[in-house]
Design an enzyme around this catalytic site. Sequence first.
Site, PDB file in Angstrom:
ATOM      1  N   ASP A 138     -37.912  30.617 -20.179  1.00  0.00           N
ATOM      2  CA  ASP A 138     -37.101  30.631 -18.961  1.00  0.00           C
ATOM      3  C   ASP A 138     -37.101  29.249 -18.322  1.00  0.00           C
ATOM      4  OD1 ASP A 138     -36.121  31.661 -16.247  1.00  0.00           O
ATOM      5  OD2 ASP A 138     -36.346  33.542 -17.337  1.00  0.00           O
ATOM      6  N   HIS A 168     -36.122  31.000 -11.202  1.00  0.00           N
ATOM      7  CA  HIS A 168     -35.748  32.139 -12.050  1.00  0.00           C
ATOM      8  C   HIS A 168     -36.930  32.608 -12.898  1.00  0.00           C
ATOM      9  CE1 HIS A 168     -33.690  34.126 -15.504  1.00  0.00           C
ATOM     10  NE2 HIS A 168     -32.828  34.511 -14.584  1.00  0.00           N
ATOM     11  N   SER A 369     -31.206  39.698 -16.150  1.00  0.00           N
ATOM     12  CA  SER A 369     -32.439  38.902 -16.157  1.00  0.00           C
ATOM     13  C   SER A 369     -33.614  39.674 -15.597  1.00  0.00           C
ATOM     14  CB  SER A 369     -32.276  37.643 -15.299  1.00  0.00           C
ATOM     15  OG  SER A 369     -31.669  36.607 -16.013  1.00  0.00           O
TER      16      SER A 369
END
Length: 440
Positions: A138, A168, A369
Amino acid sequence: MKRFLFVLALVLVTFPCARPAAAQSLPHDGDVIVIFREGVDVGQRDRAVRGVGATVRRHFHTVAATAARLPDVAARQFLEQHPEVVAVIPDGPVRAHAKPAGGGGSAGQVVPAGVQRIGAAPGNLGFTGLGIGVAVADTGLDFTHADLTPLGSACFTAFSSCADDNGHGTHVGGIIAARNNARDVVGVAPDATPYAVKVLDSAGNGTDSTVMGGLDWVATNGANLVPPIRVVNMSLGRAGQLNDNPALRAIVQTLYNQGITVVVSAGNEPDLEVSQQVPATYPEVLAIASSTALDGSNGRCRFFAGIIAADSASSFTTDGRFDPATGIGVTVSAPGEDRENVTRSCFAQSVGILSTKLGGGTTRLFGTSMAAPHAAGVVALMWEKTLLLNSAGLLHPEDARATLRAKAALVGEAPLDAPTTGYSFDGEREGILSAPSVLQ
Ligand SMILES: [Ca+2]
Ligand SMILES: [Ca+2]
Protein backbone atom coordinates in the site's frame (compact mmCIF):
# COMPACT_ATOMS: atom_id res chain seq x y z
CA MET A 1 -16.67 12.62 -2.65
CA LYS A 2 -18.40 10.83 -5.47
CA ARG A 3 -22.13 10.50 -5.15
CA PHE A 4 -24.63 8.59 -7.17
CA LEU A 5 -28.08 9.50 -8.33
CA PHE A 6 -30.80 6.99 -7.82
CA VAL A 7 -32.43 5.41 -10.83
CA LEU A 8 -35.70 7.26 -11.13
CA ALA A 9 -38.60 6.15 -13.23
CA LEU A 10 -38.36 9.27 -15.35
CA VAL A 11 -34.71 9.43 -16.26
CA LEU A 12 -31.61 7.31 -16.40
CA VAL A 13 -28.62 9.36 -15.33
CA THR A 14 -25.25 8.68 -16.83
CA PHE A 15 -22.79 7.15 -14.43
CA PRO A 16 -20.50 9.84 -13.00
CA CYS A 17 -17.56 7.81 -11.75
CA ALA A 18 -16.15 6.03 -14.78
CA ARG A 19 -12.47 6.57 -15.31
CA PRO A 20 -10.64 6.05 -18.58
CA ALA A 21 -8.67 2.84 -18.91
CA ALA A 22 -5.20 4.34 -18.99
CA ALA A 23 -3.15 1.21 -19.53
CA GLN A 24 -3.97 0.77 -23.20
CA SER A 25 -3.02 4.29 -24.21
CA LEU A 26 0.47 4.37 -22.68
CA PRO A 27 3.34 4.89 -25.09
CA HIS A 28 5.83 2.05 -25.32
CA ASP A 29 8.82 4.24 -24.58
CA GLY A 30 9.50 5.84 -21.22
CA ASP A 31 8.83 3.56 -18.24
CA VAL A 32 8.45 -0.07 -19.27
CA ILE A 33 8.78 -3.62 -17.96
CA VAL A 34 11.08 -5.80 -20.01
CA ILE A 35 10.13 -9.48 -19.79
CA PHE A 36 12.97 -11.89 -20.57
CA ARG A 37 13.04 -15.59 -21.27
CA GLU A 38 12.89 -17.75 -18.17
CA GLY A 39 16.31 -18.19 -16.58
CA VAL A 40 17.91 -15.00 -17.94
CA ASP A 41 19.78 -13.75 -14.87
CA VAL A 42 20.13 -10.24 -13.45
CA GLY A 43 23.57 -9.70 -15.01
CA GLN A 44 22.37 -10.61 -18.50
CA ARG A 45 19.26 -8.46 -18.10
CA ASP A 46 21.33 -5.55 -16.83
CA ARG A 47 23.62 -5.70 -19.87
CA ALA A 48 20.72 -6.00 -22.31
CA VAL A 49 18.88 -2.97 -20.88
CA ARG A 50 21.96 -0.77 -20.54
CA GLY A 51 23.14 -1.89 -23.96
CA VAL A 52 20.33 0.04 -25.65
CA GLY A 53 20.97 3.16 -23.59
CA ALA A 54 18.12 2.53 -21.16
CA THR A 55 18.18 2.98 -17.38
CA VAL A 56 17.53 0.06 -15.04
CA ARG A 57 14.89 1.00 -12.46
CA ARG A 58 14.51 -2.39 -10.78
CA HIS A 59 15.45 -6.00 -11.37
CA PHE A 60 12.92 -8.57 -10.13
CA HIS A 61 14.06 -11.84 -8.61
CA THR A 62 11.07 -14.17 -8.75
CA VAL A 63 10.51 -13.49 -12.46
CA ALA A 64 13.00 -12.78 -15.27
CA ALA A 65 11.87 -9.20 -15.72
CA THR A 66 13.35 -5.73 -15.28
CA ALA A 67 11.72 -2.34 -14.93
CA ALA A 68 13.51 0.13 -17.17
CA ARG A 69 13.31 3.68 -18.48
CA LEU A 70 13.80 3.91 -22.23
CA PRO A 71 15.23 7.05 -23.82
CA ASP A 72 13.25 6.68 -27.05
CA VAL A 73 11.17 4.36 -29.22
CA ALA A 74 14.30 3.07 -30.96
CA ALA A 75 15.55 1.63 -27.66
CA ARG A 76 12.29 -0.28 -27.31
CA GLN A 77 12.65 -1.65 -30.83
CA PHE A 78 16.22 -2.79 -30.13
CA LEU A 79 15.08 -4.53 -26.94
CA GLU A 80 12.16 -6.22 -28.66
CA GLN A 81 14.63 -7.69 -31.18
CA HIS A 82 16.95 -8.94 -28.43
CA PRO A 83 17.00 -12.76 -28.53
CA GLU A 84 16.47 -13.05 -24.74
CA VAL A 85 13.52 -10.61 -24.59
CA VAL A 86 9.94 -11.93 -24.69
CA ALA A 87 8.07 -8.65 -24.47
CA VAL A 88 8.36 -4.97 -23.58
CA ILE A 89 5.18 -3.75 -21.91
CA PRO A 90 4.15 -0.36 -20.51
CA ASP A 91 4.51 0.14 -16.76
CA GLY A 92 0.82 0.93 -16.18
CA PRO A 93 -0.43 3.23 -13.40
CA VAL A 94 -1.99 1.63 -10.31
CA ARG A 95 -4.15 3.43 -7.74
CA ALA A 96 -5.39 2.99 -4.18
CA HIS A 97 -9.04 1.95 -3.99
CA ALA A 98 -10.47 4.35 -1.39
CA LYS A 99 -11.80 7.85 -0.85
CA PRO A 100 -12.09 9.91 2.33
CA ALA A 101 -15.48 10.26 4.02
CA GLY A 102 -15.77 12.13 7.29
CA GLY A 103 -13.54 12.37 10.34
CA GLY A 104 -13.22 10.35 13.49
CA GLY A 105 -12.21 10.79 17.08
CA SER A 106 -13.45 9.33 20.30
CA ALA A 107 -12.48 8.55 23.85
CA GLY A 108 -11.63 4.92 24.44
CA GLN A 109 -11.56 2.15 21.88
CA VAL A 110 -14.29 1.87 19.25
CA VAL A 111 -15.13 -1.49 17.68
CA PRO A 112 -15.72 -0.39 14.08
CA ALA A 113 -18.97 -1.37 12.37
CA GLY A 114 -17.17 -3.54 9.81
CA VAL A 115 -15.38 -5.57 12.49
CA GLN A 116 -18.71 -6.02 14.27
CA ARG A 117 -20.56 -6.96 11.09
CA ILE A 118 -18.19 -9.82 10.30
CA GLY A 119 -18.39 -11.10 13.89
CA ALA A 120 -14.79 -10.28 14.80
CA ALA A 121 -15.39 -8.02 17.82
CA PRO A 122 -12.92 -8.71 20.66
CA GLY A 123 -13.86 -11.75 22.73
CA ASN A 124 -16.06 -13.19 20.02
CA LEU A 125 -13.41 -15.46 18.53
CA GLY A 126 -10.72 -17.68 19.97
CA PHE A 127 -8.10 -16.22 17.65
CA THR A 128 -6.33 -12.85 17.38
CA GLY A 129 -3.79 -13.36 14.59
CA LEU A 130 -0.87 -13.92 17.00
CA GLY A 131 2.23 -15.09 15.15
CA ILE A 132 0.86 -14.27 11.72
CA GLY A 133 2.58 -11.79 9.40
CA VAL A 134 0.42 -9.77 7.01
CA ALA A 135 2.07 -7.69 4.29
CA VAL A 136 0.19 -4.45 3.61
CA ALA A 137 1.14 -3.60 0.02
CA ASP A 138 0.00 0.00 0.00
CA THR A 139 1.22 3.56 0.75
CA GLY A 140 3.27 2.33 3.74
CA LEU A 141 2.35 2.20 7.43
CA ASP A 142 2.56 4.78 10.22
CA PHE A 143 5.51 3.45 12.25
CA THR A 144 4.59 5.53 15.30
CA HIS A 145 0.83 4.98 15.46
CA ALA A 146 0.11 3.79 19.00
CA ASP A 147 -2.68 1.49 17.77
CA LEU A 148 -0.53 -0.27 15.12
CA THR A 149 2.88 -0.81 16.70
CA PRO A 150 4.88 -2.95 16.87
CA LEU A 151 5.09 -3.41 13.12
CA GLY A 152 7.04 -6.15 11.40
CA SER A 153 10.81 -5.81 11.74
CA ALA A 154 11.45 -5.53 8.00
CA CYS A 155 9.83 -3.54 5.26
CA PHE A 156 9.98 -2.75 1.55
CA THR A 157 9.68 0.53 -0.28
CA ALA A 158 9.65 1.33 -3.97
CA PHE A 159 10.33 4.94 -2.95
CA SER A 160 12.65 6.41 -0.30
CA SER A 161 11.02 5.26 2.95
CA CYS A 162 8.61 2.55 4.19
CA ALA A 163 6.72 5.14 6.23
CA ASP A 164 3.21 6.06 5.14
CA ASP A 165 3.01 9.56 3.64
CA ASN A 166 -0.58 9.30 2.44
CA GLY A 167 -2.73 7.61 5.12
CA HIS A 168 -4.34 4.92 2.98
CA GLY A 169 -1.96 2.15 4.07
CA THR A 170 -2.26 3.08 7.75
CA HIS A 171 -6.06 2.93 7.48
CA VAL A 172 -5.97 -0.45 5.73
CA GLY A 173 -3.42 -1.74 8.27
CA GLY A 174 -5.73 -0.75 11.13
CA ILE A 175 -8.65 -2.71 9.70
CA ILE A 176 -6.41 -5.78 9.71
CA ALA A 177 -4.54 -5.34 12.97
CA ALA A 178 -5.35 -2.26 15.08
CA ARG A 179 -4.49 -3.30 18.62
CA ASN A 180 -7.03 -4.39 21.20
CA ASN A 181 -6.30 -1.81 23.91
CA ALA A 182 -8.01 1.24 25.39
CA ARG A 183 -7.57 3.53 22.39
CA ASP A 184 -8.67 4.27 18.83
CA VAL A 185 -10.09 1.18 17.10
CA VAL A 186 -9.56 -2.57 17.03
CA GLY A 187 -8.83 -4.62 13.92
CA VAL A 188 -9.96 -8.06 12.78
CA ALA A 189 -6.69 -9.69 13.86
CA PRO A 190 -5.35 -7.36 16.58
CA ASP A 191 -2.29 -9.49 17.41
CA ALA A 192 -1.20 -10.03 13.80
CA THR A 193 2.07 -8.45 12.67
CA PRO A 194 1.66 -5.95 9.82
CA TYR A 195 4.60 -5.52 7.44
CA ALA A 196 4.89 -2.26 5.53
CA VAL A 197 5.30 -2.86 1.79
CA LYS A 198 5.24 0.58 0.23
CA VAL A 199 4.26 0.29 -3.42
CA LEU A 200 2.15 3.49 -3.69
CA ASP A 201 3.40 7.05 -3.31
CA SER A 202 2.16 9.98 -1.23
CA ALA A 203 -0.74 10.51 -3.64
CA GLY A 204 -1.81 6.84 -3.53
CA ASN A 205 -0.35 6.15 -6.96
CA GLY A 206 2.06 3.50 -8.13
CA THR A 207 2.75 1.46 -11.23
CA ASP A 208 2.88 -2.20 -12.12
CA SER A 209 6.62 -2.20 -11.40
CA THR A 210 6.29 -0.70 -7.91
CA VAL A 211 3.69 -3.35 -7.07
CA MET A 212 5.91 -6.04 -8.62
CA GLY A 213 8.81 -4.80 -6.50
CA GLY A 214 6.78 -5.19 -3.30
CA LEU A 215 5.46 -8.64 -4.18
CA ASP A 216 8.92 -9.72 -5.33
CA TRP A 217 10.22 -8.74 -1.88
CA VAL A 218 7.50 -10.74 -0.12
CA ALA A 219 8.14 -13.78 -2.32
CA THR A 220 11.89 -13.57 -1.67
CA ASN A 221 11.86 -12.72 2.05
CA GLY A 222 8.42 -13.41 3.50
CA ALA A 223 9.09 -16.98 4.63
CA ASN A 224 12.27 -16.01 6.48
CA LEU A 225 10.79 -13.20 8.55
CA VAL A 226 9.62 -13.61 12.16
CA PRO A 227 6.73 -14.05 12.05
CA PRO A 228 6.59 -15.22 8.42
CA ILE A 229 4.29 -13.42 5.99
CA ARG A 230 1.22 -15.61 5.39
CA VAL A 231 -1.15 -13.06 3.86
CA VAL A 232 -0.76 -10.09 1.50
CA ASN A 233 -3.37 -7.35 1.29
CA MET A 234 -3.50 -5.20 -1.85
CA SER A 235 -6.17 -2.51 -1.77
CA LEU A 236 -5.20 -1.20 -5.19
CA GLY A 237 -5.41 -1.87 -8.87
CA ARG A 238 -6.02 -0.61 -12.37
CA ALA A 239 -8.23 -1.43 -15.32
CA GLY A 240 -6.74 -4.26 -17.32
CA GLN A 241 -6.92 -7.86 -18.47
CA LEU A 242 -5.68 -11.21 -17.22
CA ASN A 243 -2.49 -11.41 -19.26
CA ASP A 244 -1.63 -7.78 -19.98
CA ASN A 245 1.38 -8.07 -17.65
CA PRO A 246 2.53 -11.71 -17.49
CA ALA A 247 5.43 -10.80 -15.18
CA LEU A 248 3.13 -9.29 -12.53
CA ARG A 249 0.87 -12.32 -12.72
CA ALA A 250 3.88 -14.65 -12.45
CA ILE A 251 4.93 -13.06 -9.14
CA VAL A 252 1.37 -13.43 -7.81
CA GLN A 253 1.45 -17.08 -8.94
CA THR A 254 4.74 -17.54 -7.08
CA LEU A 255 3.13 -16.26 -3.88
CA TYR A 256 0.15 -18.55 -4.46
CA ASN A 257 2.46 -21.53 -4.92
CA GLN A 258 4.29 -20.56 -1.73
CA GLY A 259 0.96 -20.78 0.12
CA ILE A 260 0.68 -17.04 0.73
CA THR A 261 -2.90 -15.81 0.34
CA VAL A 262 -3.14 -12.59 -1.67
CA VAL A 263 -6.31 -10.63 -0.87
CA VAL A 264 -7.18 -7.73 -3.19
CA SER A 265 -9.87 -5.10 -3.53
CA ALA A 266 -12.29 -5.72 -6.40
CA GLY A 267 -12.16 -2.07 -7.52
CA ASN A 268 -14.30 1.04 -7.23
CA GLU A 269 -15.78 1.06 -10.72
CA PRO A 270 -19.29 -0.44 -10.74
CA ASP A 271 -19.38 -0.33 -14.54
CA LEU A 272 -16.46 -2.77 -14.68
CA GLU A 273 -16.31 -6.44 -13.74
CA VAL A 274 -13.59 -8.04 -11.67
CA SER A 275 -12.43 -9.65 -14.93
CA GLN A 276 -11.57 -6.13 -16.16
CA GLN A 277 -9.45 -5.19 -13.11
CA VAL A 278 -5.82 -6.04 -12.37
CA PRO A 279 -4.85 -7.70 -10.05
CA ALA A 280 -8.45 -8.57 -9.02
CA THR A 281 -8.96 -10.71 -12.14
CA TYR A 282 -6.11 -13.07 -11.31
CA PRO A 283 -7.45 -16.53 -10.37
CA GLU A 284 -4.69 -16.74 -7.75
CA VAL A 285 -6.04 -13.83 -5.65
CA LEU A 286 -9.09 -13.47 -3.45
CA ALA A 287 -11.01 -10.47 -4.84
CA ILE A 288 -13.26 -8.79 -2.28
CA ALA A 289 -16.28 -6.64 -3.17
CA SER A 290 -17.75 -4.00 -0.84
CA SER A 291 -21.02 -4.02 1.07
CA THR A 292 -22.57 -1.82 3.75
CA ALA A 293 -22.17 -2.81 7.41
CA LEU A 294 -25.24 -0.98 8.75
CA ASP A 295 -28.64 0.34 7.68
CA GLY A 296 -28.46 3.85 6.24
CA SER A 297 -30.83 6.73 6.83
CA ASN A 298 -33.12 8.58 4.42
CA GLY A 299 -33.08 12.37 4.49
CA ARG A 300 -36.53 12.64 2.88
CA CYS A 301 -35.62 11.95 -0.74
CA ARG A 302 -38.89 12.44 -2.66
CA PHE A 303 -38.25 9.68 -5.19
CA PHE A 304 -37.05 6.88 -2.93
CA ALA A 305 -38.94 6.11 0.24
CA GLY A 306 -36.76 3.34 1.63
CA ILE A 307 -33.28 3.11 3.03
CA ILE A 308 -30.13 1.37 1.87
CA ALA A 309 -30.06 -1.60 4.22
CA ALA A 310 -27.08 -3.32 5.81
CA ASP A 311 -25.45 -5.91 3.53
CA SER A 312 -26.30 -3.98 0.36
CA ALA A 313 -23.73 -3.93 -2.41
CA SER A 314 -21.90 -0.61 -2.17
CA SER A 315 -22.88 1.78 -4.94
CA PHE A 316 -19.21 2.09 -5.93
CA THR A 317 -18.16 -1.54 -5.89
CA THR A 318 -16.83 -3.51 -8.81
CA ASP A 319 -18.29 -7.01 -8.68
CA GLY A 320 -18.53 -10.07 -10.89
CA ARG A 321 -19.88 -13.55 -10.28
CA PHE A 322 -17.24 -16.13 -9.31
CA ASP A 323 -16.64 -18.60 -12.14
CA PRO A 324 -15.32 -21.91 -10.77
CA ALA A 325 -14.10 -22.89 -14.24
CA THR A 326 -11.71 -19.93 -14.53
CA GLY A 327 -11.28 -19.02 -10.86
CA ILE A 328 -12.11 -15.41 -11.78
CA GLY A 329 -14.63 -13.37 -9.80
CA VAL A 330 -15.52 -12.05 -6.37
CA THR A 331 -14.65 -14.44 -3.52
CA VAL A 332 -16.96 -12.76 -1.01
CA SER A 333 -18.30 -9.32 -0.08
CA ALA A 334 -17.16 -7.52 3.08
CA PRO A 335 -17.83 -4.09 4.59
CA GLY A 336 -16.12 -1.28 2.67
CA GLU A 337 -18.19 1.42 4.35
CA ASP A 338 -20.32 1.80 7.48
CA ARG A 339 -23.48 2.73 5.60
CA GLU A 340 -24.97 4.67 2.71
CA ASN A 341 -27.41 7.42 3.61
CA VAL A 342 -29.95 8.75 1.12
CA THR A 343 -29.70 12.52 1.01
CA ARG A 344 -32.62 14.87 0.57
CA SER A 345 -31.53 15.43 -3.01
CA CYS A 346 -31.56 11.67 -3.55
CA PHE A 347 -27.86 10.94 -3.63
CA ALA A 348 -26.36 7.92 -1.91
CA GLN A 349 -23.74 9.22 0.50
CA SER A 350 -21.12 6.89 1.93
CA VAL A 351 -20.09 6.94 5.58
CA GLY A 352 -16.64 5.43 5.66
CA ILE A 353 -15.05 2.76 7.83
CA LEU A 354 -13.38 4.07 11.00
CA SER A 355 -9.73 3.05 11.26
CA THR A 356 -6.26 4.31 12.14
CA LYS A 357 -5.19 7.70 10.82
CA LEU A 358 -1.73 8.74 9.70
CA GLY A 359 -0.24 10.79 12.55
CA GLY A 360 -2.44 9.23 15.23
CA GLY A 361 -6.10 8.77 16.10
CA THR A 362 -8.75 7.62 13.66
CA THR A 363 -10.40 8.64 10.41
CA ARG A 364 -12.95 7.33 7.93
CA LEU A 365 -12.39 6.06 4.39
CA PHE A 366 -14.67 4.08 2.10
CA GLY A 367 -14.00 1.83 -0.86
CA THR A 368 -13.24 -1.76 -1.73
CA SER A 369 -9.86 -0.81 -0.22
CA MET A 370 -11.62 -1.18 3.14
CA ALA A 371 -13.42 -4.43 2.25
CA ALA A 372 -10.28 -6.40 1.35
CA PRO A 373 -8.47 -5.98 4.70
CA HIS A 374 -11.46 -7.39 6.59
CA ALA A 375 -10.93 -10.58 4.58
CA ALA A 376 -7.13 -10.43 4.95
CA GLY A 377 -7.62 -10.21 8.72
CA VAL A 378 -9.89 -13.26 8.71
CA VAL A 379 -7.35 -15.23 6.65
CA ALA A 380 -4.74 -14.31 9.30
CA LEU A 381 -7.07 -15.78 11.96
CA MET A 382 -7.50 -18.92 9.84
CA TRP A 383 -3.71 -19.23 9.62
CA GLU A 384 -3.38 -18.93 13.39
CA LYS A 385 -5.93 -21.71 13.84
CA THR A 386 -4.14 -23.89 11.25
CA LEU A 387 -0.80 -23.51 13.04
CA LEU A 388 -2.31 -24.14 16.47
CA LEU A 389 -3.61 -27.49 15.25
CA ASN A 390 -0.31 -28.33 13.54
CA SER A 391 2.72 -26.08 13.82
CA ALA A 392 3.92 -27.28 10.41
CA GLY A 393 0.47 -26.92 8.86
CA LEU A 394 -0.33 -24.89 5.77
CA LEU A 395 -3.39 -22.98 4.66
CA HIS A 396 -3.50 -23.15 0.90
CA PRO A 397 -4.97 -20.00 -0.69
CA GLU A 398 -7.54 -22.14 -2.51
CA ASP A 399 -8.66 -23.68 0.78
CA ALA A 400 -8.90 -20.20 2.29
CA ARG A 401 -11.08 -19.11 -0.64
CA ALA A 402 -13.28 -22.21 -0.45
CA THR A 403 -13.84 -21.75 3.29
CA LEU A 404 -14.58 -18.02 3.03
CA ARG A 405 -17.15 -18.75 0.32
CA ALA A 406 -18.75 -21.79 1.92
CA LYS A 407 -19.00 -20.16 5.37
CA ALA A 408 -20.08 -16.67 4.31
CA ALA A 409 -23.22 -15.24 5.91
CA LEU A 410 -26.40 -14.95 3.83
CA VAL A 411 -25.14 -16.85 0.80
CA GLY A 412 -27.81 -16.58 -1.86
CA GLU A 413 -29.40 -13.58 -0.13
CA ALA A 414 -26.68 -10.91 0.14
CA PRO A 415 -25.36 -8.57 -0.96
CA LEU A 416 -28.65 -6.85 -1.70
CA ASP A 417 -28.80 -4.79 -4.88
CA ALA A 418 -27.53 -1.23 -4.66
CA PRO A 419 -30.47 0.98 -5.73
CA THR A 420 -28.17 3.36 -7.58
CA THR A 421 -27.27 4.07 -11.16
CA GLY A 422 -24.32 2.17 -12.47
CA TYR A 423 -25.03 -0.90 -10.37
CA SER A 424 -26.29 -4.10 -11.93
CA PHE A 425 -26.60 -7.49 -10.25
CA ASP A 426 -23.81 -9.82 -11.33
CA GLY A 427 -25.85 -13.01 -10.99
CA GLU A 428 -24.43 -14.23 -7.68
CA ARG A 429 -25.22 -13.30 -4.08
CA GLU A 430 -21.96 -14.64 -2.74
CA GLY A 431 -22.68 -13.63 0.86
CA ILE A 432 -20.93 -11.49 3.46
CA LEU A 433 -17.63 -12.39 5.11
CA SER A 434 -18.24 -14.14 8.45
CA ALA A 435 -15.36 -14.74 10.87
CA PRO A 436 -17.09 -17.00 13.46
CA SER A 437 -18.39 -19.56 10.97
CA VAL A 438 -15.05 -19.66 9.12
CA LEU A 439 -13.23 -20.43 12.39
CA GLN A 440 -15.64 -23.05 13.74
CA1 LIG B 1 -7.11 -0.08 19.82
CA1 LIG C 1 -22.17 -10.74 -6.57
